[in-house]
Design an enzyme around this catalytic site. Sequence first.
Site, PDB file in Angstrom:
ATOM      1  N   LYS A  13     -29.421  -6.797  -9.712  1.00 22.43           N
ATOM      2  CA  LYS A  13     -28.749  -5.999  -8.672  1.00 22.43           C
ATOM      3  C   LYS A  13     -29.357  -4.598  -8.562  1.00 22.43           C
ATOM      4  O   LYS A  13     -29.700  -4.141  -7.477  1.00 22.43           O
ATOM      5  CB  LYS A  13     -27.235  -5.885  -8.959  1.00 22.43           C
ATOM      6  CG  LYS A  13     -26.511  -7.217  -9.019  1.00 22.43           C
ATOM      7  CD  LYS A  13     -25.027  -7.063  -9.248  1.00 22.43           C
ATOM      8  CE  LYS A  13     -24.657  -6.398 -10.566  1.00 22.43           C
ATOM      9  NZ  LYS A  13     -25.085  -7.157 -11.782  1.00 22.43           N
ATOM     10  N   ARG A  88     -15.548  -5.262  -8.902  1.00 25.21           N
ATOM     11  CA  ARG A  88     -15.701  -6.228  -9.985  1.00 25.21           C
ATOM     12  C   ARG A  88     -14.390  -6.950 -10.285  1.00 25.21           C
ATOM     13  O   ARG A  88     -14.362  -7.808 -11.170  1.00 25.21           O
ATOM     14  CB  ARG A  88     -16.124  -5.486 -11.257  1.00 25.21           C
ATOM     15  CG  ARG A  88     -17.606  -5.575 -11.585  1.00 25.21           C
ATOM     16  CD  ARG A  88     -17.836  -4.667 -12.772  1.00 25.21           C
ATOM     17  NE  ARG A  88     -18.926  -5.045 -13.614  1.00 25.21           N
ATOM     18  CZ  ARG A  88     -20.143  -4.488 -13.566  1.00 25.21           C
ATOM     19  NH1 ARG A  88     -20.430  -3.590 -12.662  1.00 25.21           N
ATOM     20  NH2 ARG A  88     -21.051  -4.835 -14.436  1.00 25.21           N
ATOM     21  N   ARG A 127     -34.573  -5.789 -21.068  1.00 27.27           N
ATOM     22  CA  ARG A 127     -34.432  -4.627 -20.175  1.00 27.27           C
ATOM     23  C   ARG A 127     -34.674  -3.325 -20.929  1.00 27.27           C
ATOM     24  O   ARG A 127     -34.206  -3.142 -22.043  1.00 27.27           O
ATOM     25  CB  ARG A 127     -33.015  -4.623 -19.563  1.00 27.27           C
ATOM     26  CG  ARG A 127     -32.728  -3.363 -18.749  1.00 27.27           C
ATOM     27  CD  ARG A 127     -31.652  -3.575 -17.714  1.00 27.27           C
ATOM     28  NE  ARG A 127     -30.320  -3.775 -18.292  1.00 27.27           N
ATOM     29  CZ  ARG A 127     -29.227  -3.999 -17.545  1.00 27.27           C
ATOM     30  NH1 ARG A 127     -29.315  -4.071 -16.231  1.00 27.27           N
ATOM     31  NH2 ARG A 127     -28.060  -4.181 -18.135  1.00 27.27           N
ATOM     32  N   ARG A 160     -30.464  -0.189 -23.361  1.00 27.46           N
ATOM     33  CA  ARG A 160     -29.058   0.179 -23.162  1.00 27.46           C
ATOM     34  C   ARG A 160     -28.246  -0.298 -24.352  1.00 27.46           C
ATOM     35  O   ARG A 160     -28.427  -1.424 -24.806  1.00 27.46           O
ATOM     36  CB  ARG A 160     -28.532  -0.468 -21.874  1.00 27.46           C
ATOM     37  CG  ARG A 160     -28.466   0.522 -20.726  1.00 27.46           C
ATOM     38  CD  ARG A 160     -28.147  -0.137 -19.423  1.00 27.46           C
ATOM     39  NE  ARG A 160     -26.904  -0.912 -19.424  1.00 27.46           N
ATOM     40  CZ  ARG A 160     -26.389  -1.465 -18.334  1.00 27.46           C
ATOM     41  NH1 ARG A 160     -26.994  -1.330 -17.168  1.00 27.46           N
ATOM     42  NH2 ARG A 160     -25.270  -2.149 -18.402  1.00 27.46           N
ATOM     43  N   ARG A 171     -19.942  -9.457 -21.838  1.00 28.63           N
ATOM     44  CA  ARG A 171     -20.010  -9.038 -20.429  1.00 28.63           C
ATOM     45  C   ARG A 171     -20.115 -10.241 -19.502  1.00 28.63           C
ATOM     46  O   ARG A 171     -19.562 -10.248 -18.405  1.00 28.63           O
ATOM     47  CB  ARG A 171     -21.198  -8.088 -20.220  1.00 28.63           C
ATOM     48  CG  ARG A 171     -20.900  -6.678 -20.751  1.00 28.63           C
ATOM     49  CD  ARG A 171     -22.158  -5.886 -21.036  1.00 28.63           C
ATOM     50  NE  ARG A 171     -22.982  -5.726 -19.864  1.00 28.63           N
ATOM     51  CZ  ARG A 171     -24.318  -5.596 -19.901  1.00 28.63           C
ATOM     52  NH1 ARG A 171     -24.950  -5.602 -21.046  1.00 28.63           N
ATOM     53  NH2 ARG A 171     -24.978  -5.437 -18.794  1.00 28.63           N
TER      54      ARG A 171
HETATM   55  P1  ADP Z   1     -24.970  -4.417 -15.272  1.00 24.51           P
HETATM   56  O1  ADP Z   1     -26.056  -3.704 -14.527  1.00 24.51           O
HETATM   57  O2  ADP Z   1     -25.447  -4.964 -16.548  1.00 24.51           O
HETATM   58  O3  ADP Z   1     -24.236  -5.377 -14.390  1.00 24.51           O
HETATM   59  P2  ADP Z   1     -23.410  -2.027 -14.953  1.00 24.51           P
HETATM   60  O4  ADP Z   1     -24.402  -0.952 -15.201  1.00 24.51           O
HETATM   61  O5  ADP Z   1     -23.100  -2.362 -13.542  1.00 24.51           O
HETATM   62  O6  ADP Z   1     -23.904  -3.329 -15.718  1.00 24.51           O
HETATM   63  O7  ADP Z   1     -22.050  -1.702 -15.692  1.00 24.51           O
HETATM   64  C1  ADP Z   1     -22.035  -1.293 -17.041  1.00 24.51           C
HETATM   65  C2  ADP Z   1     -20.605  -1.143 -17.520  1.00 24.51           C
HETATM   66  O8  ADP Z   1     -19.933  -0.138 -16.727  1.00 24.51           O
HETATM   67  C3  ADP Z   1     -19.726  -2.384 -17.410  1.00 24.51           C
HETATM   68  O9  ADP Z   1     -19.881  -3.250 -18.517  1.00 24.51           O
HETATM   69  C4  ADP Z   1     -18.325  -1.753 -17.367  1.00 24.51           C
HETATM   70  O10 ADP Z   1     -17.921  -1.320 -18.648  1.00 24.51           O
HETATM   71  C5  ADP Z   1     -18.575  -0.484 -16.518  1.00 24.51           C
HETATM   72  N1  ADP Z   1     -18.367  -0.742 -15.080  1.00 24.51           N
HETATM   73  C6  ADP Z   1     -19.320  -0.670 -14.102  1.00 24.51           C
HETATM   74  N2  ADP Z   1     -18.801  -0.950 -12.899  1.00 24.51           N
HETATM   75  C7  ADP Z   1     -17.483  -1.222 -13.103  1.00 24.51           C
HETATM   76  C8  ADP Z   1     -16.407  -1.604 -12.255  1.00 24.51           C
HETATM   77  N3  ADP Z   1     -16.573  -1.782 -10.922  1.00 24.51           N
HETATM   78  N4  ADP Z   1     -15.181  -1.788 -12.824  1.00 24.51           N
HETATM   79  C9  ADP Z   1     -14.991  -1.614 -14.136  1.00 24.51           C
HETATM   80  N5  ADP Z   1     -15.963  -1.288 -15.002  1.00 24.51           N
HETATM   81  C10 ADP Z   1     -17.206  -1.075 -14.497  1.00 24.51           C
HETATM   82  P1  ADP Z   2     -28.363  -5.803 -12.934  1.00 22.02           P
HETATM   83  O1  ADP Z   2     -28.320  -4.468 -12.234  1.00 22.02           O
HETATM   84  O2  ADP Z   2     -27.888  -6.932 -12.061  1.00 22.02           O
HETATM   85  O3  ADP Z   2     -27.686  -5.792 -14.259  1.00 22.02           O
HETATM   86  P2  ADP Z   2     -31.215  -5.233 -13.332  1.00 22.02           P
HETATM   87  O4  ADP Z   2     -31.724  -4.932 -11.964  1.00 22.02           O
HETATM   88  O5  ADP Z   2     -31.039  -4.093 -14.258  1.00 22.02           O
HETATM   89  O6  ADP Z   2     -29.899  -6.152 -13.237  1.00 22.02           O
HETATM   90  O7  ADP Z   2     -32.223  -6.304 -13.985  1.00 22.02           O
HETATM   91  C1  ADP Z   2     -32.024  -6.763 -15.318  1.00 22.02           C
HETATM   92  C2  ADP Z   2     -33.396  -6.903 -16.000  1.00 22.02           C
HETATM   93  O8  ADP Z   2     -34.142  -7.958 -15.390  1.00 22.02           O
HETATM   94  C3  ADP Z   2     -34.280  -5.652 -15.883  1.00 22.02           C
HETATM   95  O9  ADP Z   2     -35.018  -5.527 -17.069  1.00 22.02           O
HETATM   96  C4  ADP Z   2     -35.186  -5.955 -14.692  1.00 22.02           C
HETATM   97  O10 ADP Z   2     -36.438  -5.293 -14.793  1.00 22.02           O
HETATM   98  C5  ADP Z   2     -35.351  -7.461 -14.785  1.00 22.02           C
HETATM   99  N1  ADP Z   2     -35.435  -8.142 -13.481  1.00 22.02           N
HETATM  100  C6  ADP Z   2     -34.790  -7.804 -12.326  1.00 22.02           C
HETATM  101  N2  ADP Z   2     -35.077  -8.690 -11.341  1.00 22.02           N
HETATM  102  C7  ADP Z   2     -35.921  -9.614 -11.892  1.00 22.02           C
HETATM  103  C8  ADP Z   2     -36.588 -10.790 -11.387  1.00 22.02           C
HETATM  104  N3  ADP Z   2     -36.408 -11.183 -10.117  1.00 22.02           N
HETATM  105  N4  ADP Z   2     -37.368 -11.490 -12.235  1.00 22.02           N
HETATM  106  C9  ADP Z   2     -37.530 -11.091 -13.529  1.00 22.02           C
HETATM  107  N5  ADP Z   2     -36.938 -10.003 -14.062  1.00 22.02           N
HETATM  108  C10 ADP Z   2     -36.143  -9.262 -13.261  1.00 22.02           C
END
Ligand code: ADP
Ligand code: ADP
Length: 217
Positions: A13, A88, A127, A160, A171
């Site tokens: 995302k 979420r 990541r 992270r 998660r």
């Molecule tokens: P990822 O990229 O791995 O999906 P995020 O960076 O979006 O994770 O979120 C990291 C953490 O921040 C989540 O595990 C949660 O603790 C918190 N968080 C982010 N967005 C929300 C939301 N919309 N509602 C509740 N908690 C959130």
């Molecule tokens: P999210 O925000 O949904 O948690 P991220 O954009 O941070 O996901 O991506 C999670 C990990 O996967 C990062 O290390 C990123 O560089 C890698 N990644 C993202 N998109 C792809 C893809 N299409 N193929 C392989 N690796 C990817």
Amino acid sequence: MRLVLLGPPGAGKGTQAKEISKRMSIPHISTGDMFRQAIKEGTELGKQAEAYLKEGRLVPDTITIGLIQERLTMPDTHNGFLLDGFPRTKPQAEALDRWLDGQGANIDYVLNIEVPREQILIRLTGRRICKGCGATYHVQYNPPQNSGICDFCGEKLSQRPDDTETVVSHRLDVYVEQTSLLVKYYREKGILKEIDGSHDIPEVTQAIGMALGSDWR
Ligand code: ADP
Ligand code: ADP
Ligand code: ZN
């Protein structure tokens, strides 16, 4: 255009959001990034959110909804925005709908990025992030030019704290239990676009472009 990115942690995302935001000139709004920033700065919000992020639990809805509403009143969102990581939960989605409705606005599309679980685990454990500028890398799929160093600002990359196997697994459970039901919620509204997120980064970007009716070749 007002867009929402849906999909499990690690689906890509944030990676796609940066690209869409640039191409469409709309701000990328990530609640995860906002919480991490607040924790880094040691603000009141940061103190409230810290333990939740560390354990991979959701920050309570009242805090999160308040945060996003405040962000969406900023003038840069007037021509649209891209939400990443919000909503979420169902109460968050309903609050967003009510709030937009009050402004005479609505979400145009929700992009649901689907990736198989095995691939998610590989993506999250590989990541690496830059604390300096927020850039995201992957040791294998999206490496920086010089290993361990940010291409944009030269800072050392780190992992992270919530990308460890135990927290990731929690998660993913939270996603299944509390977030995945939003797929149905938005499908019933007729605004859901399914995106196969298992291909490489540029291919997924192109699929998103096609879903939005933009020619991104
Ligand atoms: P990822 O990229 O791995 O999906 P995020 O960076 O979006 O994770 O979120 C990291 C953490 O921040 C989540 O595990 C949660 O603790 C918190 N968080 C982010 N967005 C929300 C939301 N919309 N509602 C509740 N908690 C959130
Ligand atoms: P999210 O925000 O949904 O948690 P991220 O954009 O941070 O996901 O991506 C999670 C990990 O996967 C990062 O290390 C990123 O560089 C890698 N990644 C993202 N998109 C792809 C893809 N299409 N193929 C392989 N690796 C990817
Ligand atoms: Zn950087």
